[in-house]
Design a protein around this motif. Sequence first.
Motif, PDB file in Angstrom:
ATOM      1  N   GLU A  26       0.841  -1.104   0.066  1.00  0.00           N
ATOM      2  CA  GLU A  26       0.033   0.124  -0.066  1.00  0.00           C
ATOM      3  C   GLU A  26       0.779   1.161   0.052  1.00  0.00           C
ATOM      4  O   GLU A  26       0.509   2.108  -0.725  1.00  0.00           O
ATOM      5  CB  GLU A  26      -0.982   0.056   1.199  1.00  0.00           C
ATOM      6  N   ALA A  27       1.897   1.298   0.904  1.00  0.00           N
ATOM      7  CA  ALA A  27       2.517   2.236   0.992  1.00  0.00           C
ATOM      8  C   ALA A  27       3.169   2.849  -0.235  1.00  0.00           C
ATOM      9  O   ALA A  27       3.359   4.012  -0.780  1.00  0.00           O
ATOM     10  CB  ALA A  27       3.881   2.252   2.106  1.00  0.00           C
ATOM     11  N   LEU A  28       3.918   1.853  -1.098  1.00  0.00           N
ATOM     12  CA  LEU A  28       4.794   2.292  -2.163  1.00  0.00           C
ATOM     13  C   LEU A  28       3.901   2.624  -3.298  1.00  0.00           C
ATOM     14  O   LEU A  28       4.169   3.708  -3.945  1.00  0.00           O
ATOM     15  CB  LEU A  28       5.552   1.131  -2.777  1.00  0.00           C
ATOM     16  N   ASP A  29       2.575   1.903  -3.397  1.00  0.00           N
ATOM     17  CA  ASP A  29       1.701   2.239  -4.299  1.00  0.00           C
ATOM     18  C   ASP A  29       1.065   3.780  -4.403  1.00  0.00           C
ATOM     19  O   ASP A  29       1.093   4.553  -5.201  1.00  0.00           O
ATOM     20  CB  ASP A  29       0.501   1.420  -4.329  1.00  0.00           C
ATOM     21  N   ARG A  30       0.889   3.981  -3.083  1.00  0.00           N
ATOM     22  CA  ARG A  30       0.376   5.402  -2.684  1.00  0.00           C
ATOM     23  C   ARG A  30       1.213   6.487  -3.104  1.00  0.00           C
ATOM     24  O   ARG A  30       0.948   7.619  -3.656  1.00  0.00           O
ATOM     25  CB  ARG A  30       0.063   5.485  -1.117  1.00  0.00           C
ATOM     26  N   LEU A  31       2.453   6.188  -2.488  1.00  0.00           N
ATOM     27  CA  LEU A  31       3.447   7.546  -3.046  1.00  0.00           C
ATOM     28  C   LEU A  31       4.005   7.275  -4.573  1.00  0.00           C
ATOM     29  O   LEU A  31       3.732   8.655  -5.091  1.00  0.00           O
ATOM     30  CB  LEU A  31       4.805   6.829  -2.359  1.00  0.00           C
ATOM     31  N   ALA A  32       3.860   6.279  -5.168  1.00  0.00           N
ATOM     32  CA  ALA A  32       4.214   6.261  -6.779  1.00  0.00           C
ATOM     33  C   ALA A  32       2.896   6.994  -7.232  1.00  0.00           C
ATOM     34  O   ALA A  32       3.249   7.770  -8.259  1.00  0.00           O
ATOM     35  CB  ALA A  32       4.190   4.732  -7.174  1.00  0.00           C
ATOM     36  N   ASN A  33       1.792   6.367  -7.093  1.00  0.00           N
ATOM     37  CA  ASN A  33       0.573   7.059  -7.702  1.00  0.00           C
ATOM     38  C   ASN A  33       0.447   8.758  -7.469  1.00  0.00           C
ATOM     39  O   ASN A  33       0.170   9.331  -8.412  1.00  0.00           O
ATOM     40  CB  ASN A  33      -0.553   6.609  -7.149  1.00  0.00           C
ATOM     41  N   ALA A  34       0.813   8.928  -6.561  1.00  0.00           N
ATOM     42  CA  ALA A  34       0.894  10.513  -6.190  1.00  0.00           C
ATOM     43  C   ALA A  34       1.771  11.322  -6.796  1.00  0.00           C
ATOM     44  O   ALA A  34       1.400  12.427  -7.564  1.00  0.00           O
ATOM     45  CB  ALA A  34       0.981  10.843  -4.504  1.00  0.00           C
ATOM     46  N   VAL A  35       3.068  10.647  -6.777  1.00  0.00           N
ATOM     47  CA  VAL A  35       3.964  11.499  -7.590  1.00  0.00           C
ATOM     48  C   VAL A  35       4.054  11.595  -9.189  1.00  0.00           C
ATOM     49  O   VAL A  35       4.653  12.348  -9.880  1.00  0.00           O
ATOM     50  CB  VAL A  35       5.516  11.229  -7.318  1.00  0.00           C
ATOM     51  N   ILE A  36       3.625  10.278  -9.690  1.00  0.00           N
ATOM     52  CA  ILE A  36       3.498  10.270 -10.995  1.00  0.00           C
ATOM     53  C   ILE A  36       2.386  11.108 -11.321  1.00  0.00           C
ATOM     54  O   ILE A  36       2.567  11.576 -12.744  1.00  0.00           O
ATOM     55  CB  ILE A  36       3.010   8.622 -11.491  1.00  0.00           C
ATOM     56  N   ALA A  37       0.993  11.177 -10.780  1.00  0.00           N
ATOM     57  CA  ALA A  37       0.121  12.064 -11.002  1.00  0.00           C
ATOM     58  C   ALA A  37       0.785  13.486 -11.087  1.00  0.00           C
ATOM     59  O   ALA A  37       0.231  14.290 -11.825  1.00  0.00           O
ATOM     60  CB  ALA A  37      -1.096  12.068 -10.084  1.00  0.00           C
ATOM     61  N   ALA A  38       1.698  13.666 -10.197  1.00  0.00           N
ATOM     62  CA  ALA A  38       2.253  15.220 -10.092  1.00  0.00           C
ATOM     63  C   ALA A  38       3.416  15.386 -11.388  1.00  0.00           C
ATOM     64  O   ALA A  38       3.723  16.315 -11.280  1.00  0.00           O
ATOM     65  CB  ALA A  38       2.812  15.270  -8.933  1.00  0.00           C
ATOM     66  N   GLY A  39       3.591  14.319 -12.049  1.00  0.00           N
ATOM     67  CA  GLY A  39       4.596  14.642 -13.205  1.00  0.00           C
ATOM     68  C   GLY A  39       6.013  14.256 -12.927  1.00  0.00           C
ATOM     69  O   GLY A  39       6.828  14.602 -13.672  1.00  0.00           O
ATOM     70  N   VAL A  40       6.266  13.363 -12.121  1.00  0.00           N
ATOM     71  CA  VAL A  40       7.602  12.927 -11.827  1.00  0.00           C
ATOM     72  C   VAL A  40       8.271  12.417 -13.174  1.00  0.00           C
ATOM     73  O   VAL A  40       7.498  11.426 -13.827  1.00  0.00           O
ATOM     74  CB  VAL A  40       7.700  12.013 -10.573  1.00  0.00           C
ATOM     75  N   SER A  41       9.463  12.542 -13.117  1.00  0.00           N
ATOM     76  CA  SER A  41      10.217  11.748 -14.635  1.00  0.00           C
ATOM     77  C   SER A  41      10.677  10.640 -14.113  1.00  0.00           C
ATOM     78  O   SER A  41      10.765   9.684 -15.026  1.00  0.00           O
ATOM     79  CB  SER A  41      11.422  12.834 -14.820  1.00  0.00           C
ATOM     80  N   ALA A  42      10.898  10.282 -13.049  1.00  0.00           N
ATOM     81  CA  ALA A  42      11.599   8.931 -12.538  1.00  0.00           C
ATOM     82  C   ALA A  42      11.443   8.537 -10.910  1.00  0.00           C
ATOM     83  O   ALA A  42      11.447   9.545 -10.381  1.00  0.00           O
ATOM     84  CB  ALA A  42      13.012   8.703 -12.956  1.00  0.00           C
ATOM     85  N   LEU A  43      11.315   7.424 -10.823  1.00  0.00           N
ATOM     86  CA  LEU A  43      11.245   6.846  -9.528  1.00  0.00           C
ATOM     87  C   LEU A  43      12.243   6.094  -9.022  1.00  0.00           C
ATOM     88  O   LEU A  43      12.229   4.788  -9.734  1.00  0.00           O
ATOM     89  CB  LEU A  43       9.748   6.461  -9.164  1.00  0.00           C
ATOM     90  N   TRP A  44      13.080   6.292  -8.250  1.00  0.00           N
ATOM     91  CA  TRP A  44      14.163   5.229  -7.676  1.00  0.00           C
ATOM     92  C   TRP A  44      13.796   4.788  -6.474  1.00  0.00           C
ATOM     93  O   TRP A  44      13.435   5.485  -5.493  1.00  0.00           O
ATOM     94  CB  TRP A  44      15.570   6.167  -7.525  1.00  0.00           C
TER      95      TRP A  44
END
Length: 328
Positions: free
Chosen positions: A147-165
């Motif tokens: 849940e935690a990683l999905d929530r963070l990833a969903n949020a930053v992807i929606a905000a336009g993040v270029s990459a997630l490490w």
Amino acid sequence: MSLYAAPVFAVAPMLDWTDRHCRLFHRQLTSRALLYTEMVTTAAIRFGDRERLLGFSPAEHPVALQLGGSDPAELAFAAKVGEDWGYDEINLNVGCPSDRVQSGRFGACLMLEPDLVADCVAAMRAAVGVPVTVKCRIGVDEQDPEEALDRLANAVIAAGVSALWVHARKAWLKGLSPRENRDIPPLDYDRVRRLKARHPETFIGINGGIAGLDAALDLLKSLDGVMLGRAAYQEPALLGSVDRLIYGAATEDADPFAVVEAMRPHIAAHLAAGGRLSAFTRHMLGLFHKVPGARAWRRILTEGGVREGAGLEVIDAALDGLVRRKAA
């Protein structure tokens, strides 16, 4: 070429390690790897000595600036300063577990505030034209990593993040030291692979416990990027094969002896400006890892590099010992 055209090999940001001298040394070993600064806080950029904090050699490109902070406006300001200084990427630290970082409300504790992280990413994206990325954990403390990683990833992807490490282990904010947080929580590479499967259109890179290039190549079968930290720092010679093995360049692997020669003018210029030899040599200790005579190389650089007035003759002595032992 896009900075985030997979595959990407990166050397992780590491406090007290990946300073400008370290990055310049690493660049002699690989022309393609993405290099990162140590984490720099937004307050330091606003009020501190920017040349000391942000200065770097043009030879270091591509190089990313990692920021620590949690105020969107302050991060936007710092990101713009970083872009103006010439950095190729701005990265937000959502992974460091130290008490000092937590007290400033940034680092891994931000895993608990994904919406705030998204606001930070959006603010930085609006301020700069270079990629804005996030480096995070799979979760902290009692969080469920699914849940935690999905929530963070969903949020930053929606905000336009270029990459997630993603550092593929939890961080324990209480009860473990930063050193213990690098080893004790178990690695979960499959969790990061599942994240990539959910977001095939987003660049997902992985960090944590990657021991060498064979392991990196295996991870690149299912992920877009690999980021090595301690392995790359403690055994820097492995970086000499990155351009060929990771990027498919038709080049020979970097020769450690040639790398030392390439470093001489940079070290000489640093000494002429009043710097100390150890600023460079402390990063070069592992260059001849597993080569006969490596112990002498490390000993001579360690003992001689810190002496007042130490110069290139210390490196010559270390090389002489290494060559003699190698010939023997």
